[in-house]
Design a protein around this motif. Structure first.
Motif, PDB file in Angstrom:
ATOM      1  N   THR A   1     127.571  93.347  35.762  1.00 34.85           N
ATOM      2  CA  THR A   1     126.235  93.362  36.523  1.00 34.85           C
ATOM      3  C   THR A   1     126.103  91.806  37.066  1.00 34.85           C
ATOM      4  OG1 THR A   1     125.441  94.977  35.369  1.00 34.85           O
ATOM      5  CG2 THR A   1     123.675  93.675  36.551  1.00 34.85           C
ATOM      6  N   LEU A   2     126.428  90.831  36.070  1.00 39.48           N
ATOM      7  CA  LEU A   2     126.073  89.526  36.585  1.00 39.48           C
ATOM      8  C   LEU A   2     127.219  89.061  37.756  1.00 39.48           C
ATOM      9  CD1 LEU A   2     125.355  88.054  32.781  1.00 39.48           C
ATOM     10  CD2 LEU A   2     123.828  87.750  34.665  1.00 39.48           C
ATOM     11  N   ASP A   3     128.586  89.623  37.280  1.00 42.22           N
ATOM     12  CA  ASP A   3     129.622  88.848  38.348  1.00 42.22           C
ATOM     13  C   ASP A   3     129.070  89.631  39.627  1.00 42.22           C
ATOM     14  OD1 ASP A   3     131.091  87.850  36.453  1.00 42.22           O
ATOM     15  OD2 ASP A   3     132.429  89.627  36.022  1.00 42.22           O
ATOM     16  N   ALA A   4     128.579  90.696  39.833  1.00 39.19           N
ATOM     17  CA  ALA A   4     128.197  91.516  40.924  1.00 39.19           C
ATOM     18  C   ALA A   4     126.831  90.862  41.741  1.00 39.19           C
ATOM     19  CB  ALA A   4     128.184  92.881  40.988  1.00 39.19           C
ATOM     20  N   ALA A   5     126.082  90.039  40.919  1.00 39.85           N
ATOM     21  CA  ALA A   5     125.082  89.653  41.571  1.00 39.85           C
ATOM     22  C   ALA A   5     125.124  88.422  42.474  1.00 39.85           C
ATOM     23  CB  ALA A   5     124.295  88.922  40.309  1.00 39.85           C
ATOM     24  N   ASP A   6     124.150  88.553  43.579  1.00 44.89           N
ATOM     25  CA  ASP A   6     124.044  87.315  44.476  1.00 44.89           C
ATOM     26  C   ASP A   6     123.046  86.304  43.865  1.00 44.89           C
ATOM     27  OD1 ASP A   6     125.443  88.892  46.615  1.00 44.89           O
ATOM     28  OD2 ASP A   6     123.586  90.165  46.605  1.00 44.89           O
ATOM     29  N   ALA A   7     121.991  86.833  43.235  1.00 42.19           N
ATOM     30  CA  ALA A   7     121.086  85.923  42.424  1.00 42.19           C
ATOM     31  C   ALA A   7     121.134  86.060  40.969  1.00 42.19           C
ATOM     32  CB  ALA A   7     119.901  85.982  43.156  1.00 42.19           C
ATOM     33  N   ILE A   8     120.957  85.135  40.126  1.00 42.67           N
ATOM     34  CA  ILE A   8     120.847  85.243  38.572  1.00 42.67           C
ATOM     35  C   ILE A   8     119.643  84.352  38.287  1.00 42.67           C
ATOM     36  CG2 ILE A   8     122.097  84.821  36.289  1.00 42.67           C
ATOM     37  CD1 ILE A   8     124.624  85.282  37.491  1.00 42.67           C
TER      38      ILE A   8
ATOM     39  N   ALA B   1     111.204  91.522  37.006  1.00 44.41           N
ATOM     40  CA  ALA B   1     112.203  92.447  37.781  1.00 44.41           C
ATOM     41  C   ALA B   1     111.610  93.496  38.504  1.00 44.41           C
ATOM     42  CB  ALA B   1     113.059  92.946  36.501  1.00 44.41           C
ATOM     43  N   GLN B   2     110.477  93.982  38.201  1.00 45.58           N
ATOM     44  CA  GLN B   2     109.782  95.047  38.774  1.00 45.58           C
ATOM     45  C   GLN B   2     109.309  94.307  40.175  1.00 45.58           C
ATOM     46  OE1 GLN B   2     106.508  96.161  36.270  1.00 45.58           O
ATOM     47  NE2 GLN B   2     107.473  98.168  35.979  1.00 45.58           N
ATOM     48  N   ALA B   3     108.794  93.003  40.121  1.00 41.51           N
ATOM     49  CA  ALA B   3     108.188  92.310  41.352  1.00 41.51           C
ATOM     50  C   ALA B   3     109.444  92.250  42.264  1.00 41.51           C
ATOM     51  CB  ALA B   3     107.707  91.101  40.994  1.00 41.51           C
TER      52      ALA B   3
ATOM     53  N   VAL C   1     119.686  89.824  39.523  1.00 39.63           N
ATOM     54  CA  VAL C   1     119.807  89.868  38.085  1.00 39.63           C
ATOM     55  C   VAL C   1     119.002  89.213  37.176  1.00 39.63           C
ATOM     56  CG1 VAL C   1     121.552  90.402  36.193  1.00 39.63           C
ATOM     57  CG2 VAL C   1     122.094  91.125  38.278  1.00 39.63           C
ATOM     58  N   ILE C   2     118.262  89.410  36.290  1.00 34.60           N
ATOM     59  CA  ILE C   2     117.630  88.379  35.216  1.00 34.60           C
ATOM     60  C   ILE C   2     118.294  88.753  34.066  1.00 34.60           C
ATOM     61  CG2 ILE C   2     115.560  88.197  34.172  1.00 34.60           C
ATOM     62  CD1 ILE C   2     114.000  89.415  36.422  1.00 34.60           C
ATOM     63  N   VAL C   3     118.798  87.551  33.607  1.00 34.24           N
ATOM     64  CA  VAL C   3     119.593  87.731  32.107  1.00 34.24           C
ATOM     65  C   VAL C   3     118.844  86.862  31.046  1.00 34.24           C
ATOM     66  CG1 VAL C   3     121.038  85.587  32.822  1.00 34.24           C
ATOM     67  CG2 VAL C   3     121.635  87.265  30.855  1.00 34.24           C
ATOM     68  N   TYR C   4     118.354  87.479  30.062  1.00 37.45           N
ATOM     69  CA  TYR C   4     117.388  86.871  29.137  1.00 37.45           C
ATOM     70  C   TYR C   4     117.354  87.117  27.898  1.00 37.45           C
ATOM     71  CZ  TYR C   4     115.663  91.597  28.385  1.00 37.45           C
ATOM     72  OH  TYR C   4     115.077  92.881  28.069  1.00 37.45           O
TER      73      TYR C   4
ATOM     74  N   GLU D   1     117.636  93.804  38.398  1.00 36.06           N
ATOM     75  CA  GLU D   1     118.254  94.415  37.081  1.00 36.06           C
ATOM     76  C   GLU D   1     118.275  93.504  36.131  1.00 36.06           C
ATOM     77  OE1 GLU D   1     122.037  96.473  37.169  1.00 36.06           O
ATOM     78  OE2 GLU D   1     122.213  96.401  39.386  1.00 36.06           O
ATOM     79  N   LEU D   2     118.200  94.015  34.966  1.00 40.41           N
ATOM     80  CA  LEU D   2     117.806  93.251  33.706  1.00 40.41           C
ATOM     81  C   LEU D   2     119.223  93.419  32.802  1.00 40.41           C
ATOM     82  CD1 LEU D   2     114.234  94.498  32.818  1.00 40.41           C
ATOM     83  CD2 LEU D   2     114.804  91.976  33.099  1.00 40.41           C
TER      84      LEU D   2
END
Lengths: 184, 184, 184, 184
Positions: B46-53, B23-25, B5-8, B29-30
């Motif tokens: 979404t962030l809680d479920a992420a393996d990588a942020i 995100a495409q590469a 997940v990318i949080v920006y 998810e954004l």
């Protein structure tokens, strides 16, 4: 006029070139850290007598070279005696990449100055960061904490970008002027 | 495949442009931090479920914008519960200057990731720093901690240097791959 | 005598308590950043007129709270106009842990001061770090860049270690004195 | 099980004491940087074969001692060849003060790991920071980026606070476990 000293280590001559140019601009004396990380007794006396000290070092692997760190470690005697308290400080660094983690070097130099009870002078120059900006502009790298220089990996000492050298010259002059206001 | 997940936060659209490309590469998810510094409930899930942020933010006045910091402050709930422990983290930042104190932003993002008990992935790309290098090269800025982008002060969102965007794309892919090896 | 201003944000009252004590010691004016990250017009005028500005903020999640960052972002107007050039700066931070990544906050504050073209005053106090040292000693935390305060997570505003409060008082006085020498 | 190596420099024996305790906890090999900043050929081979490398060094004058920096500078050969890419990294540091600018050392170590293309493991432990907390508690110093140790200026190697030593032990074990998940 305050007494300003530039203490530097140069691995391949680039930092020396910059230090010499900065010393001319600021009317500063030069003290060189040698290849073994040592400074002669006369150099220490020059530093003790300084109102302002400017640190100059390339960035190797995310900080100053070990020779400069050996000098920094040796300043622990000054730290213990609070001998450099209230001196004015500044710093510049050079590396092959535009960024190249140069900021980590500056953060270290600023911390070293703080441990000595010093007063740190920022660069004080607006960045040249529009589309029209070039590497010949003053502060094209957009530093603020100290002066940044980028010499490409295959650049000779005569190929350091002119804008970067001029940035260090203006900065050294600024450090000397602040020192004169504070200690002159 | 790990979930990335990318949080920006994007003030003028440049960081959003970069985040979308990354995100495409990386198949990520954004999650957008809004103009008031808030993230919707679904975004937190979404962030809680992420393996990588991957954190993405411009550098304003030496760190992330206040809106991104408001998000960071809100993650104190996750910190308190150790809810994000062992997640994989990375970060990128954009500003108008080549340097522009971007590293101070990355140091903060890395510290935030550490407070959450995270694992930080470095950029992992050699710099393009010879005389022949251009702003179209991958890692021309010469970062190492995370991905660096420089968009000149008068550059539109379509004028972000191609090399910098590609650098963020490769980095996001790398973060996702490390997360897959660790959590997949 | 130079005009010294302490601009601070306090989430739970501890930083306010410290700021008030420091202002008394240094003869400084206080400007508070409110819960929405705003400073009133009169506060900006006070800051513009200052010879020295001391930043005060707790450390939340590895940096200043978002409200203080909102204030920092708003100083971009001063940056653009070089309006705060050559002002003297200092900073202090408080958090629940002895370390608690307080240094990352100070590095940010120092960078902010540099972006404004400022002159940073170090703490200038030797650490109290022998086996006999206590939290009532001046500079028991052993800071150097600025003043550090640790208020345990369950400490009321009246339970901030006396040595830390005294450290900030001495530091604020020092910043005011340097400003008087430079601008007085 | 991944292969974990602790590479350290110890000036007065404290860092060595900590490194040995950490190696026992994590099943790690030890490589010592000598008084001249050198590592024997066998040490380099051990480091090359490692899945995880933990850096250990005291903080002297705001960063690692020059001997450790000489080692770091020598890793430029690995950097050039991308030989240590994707290794797992961690770091710990010891100094006489509770703070003592230890964070600046950790920021450098983290940057060094990033230049090598590494993956940095955070401490991953909640701080012990209530009024009842003591120096015997795990993570009483409240670090997050790596492990922090404070040995008072007059403490012998047998008087390093037990909580700090245990913190480094738990951290080294954590680094080894993450390396096993990633490379095992």
């Amino acid at each position: 006029m305050a007494k300003t000293v530039i203490v530097y280590f140069s691995g391949y001559g680039h930092t020396k070139q910059i230090a010499v140019a900065a010393a001319q601009a600021a009317g500063a004396e030069l003290v060189e850290v040698d290849a073994e990380g040592n400074v002669p007794e006369a150099g220490w006396a020059t530093l003790d007598a300084a109102d302002a000290i400017i640190f100059g070092a390339p960035t190797y692997m995310g900080s100053v070279p070990w020779q400069f760190k050996k000098f920094a470690d040796a300043t622990s005697k000054k730290w213990f005696a609070r001998a450099w308290q209230d001196k004015v400080f500044g710093g510049f660094t050079n590396s092959a990449s535009l960024n190249g983690d140069k900021q980590v070097t500056l953060i270290f130099l600023q911390t070293l100055a703080s441990q000595q009870g010093g007063i740190w002078v920022s660069l004080g120059l607006a960045p040249a960061n529009t589309k029209a900006a070039t590497r010949s502009d003053v502060n094209n790298l957009g530093g603020s904490v100290g002066a940044l220089v980028q010499s490409p990996a295959d650049a000779s000492v005569d190929e350091i970008p002119a804008g970067d050298v001029e940035t260090v010259r203006l900065y050294a002059k600024r450090v000397a002027e602040i020192a004169t206001r504070l200690h002159g």
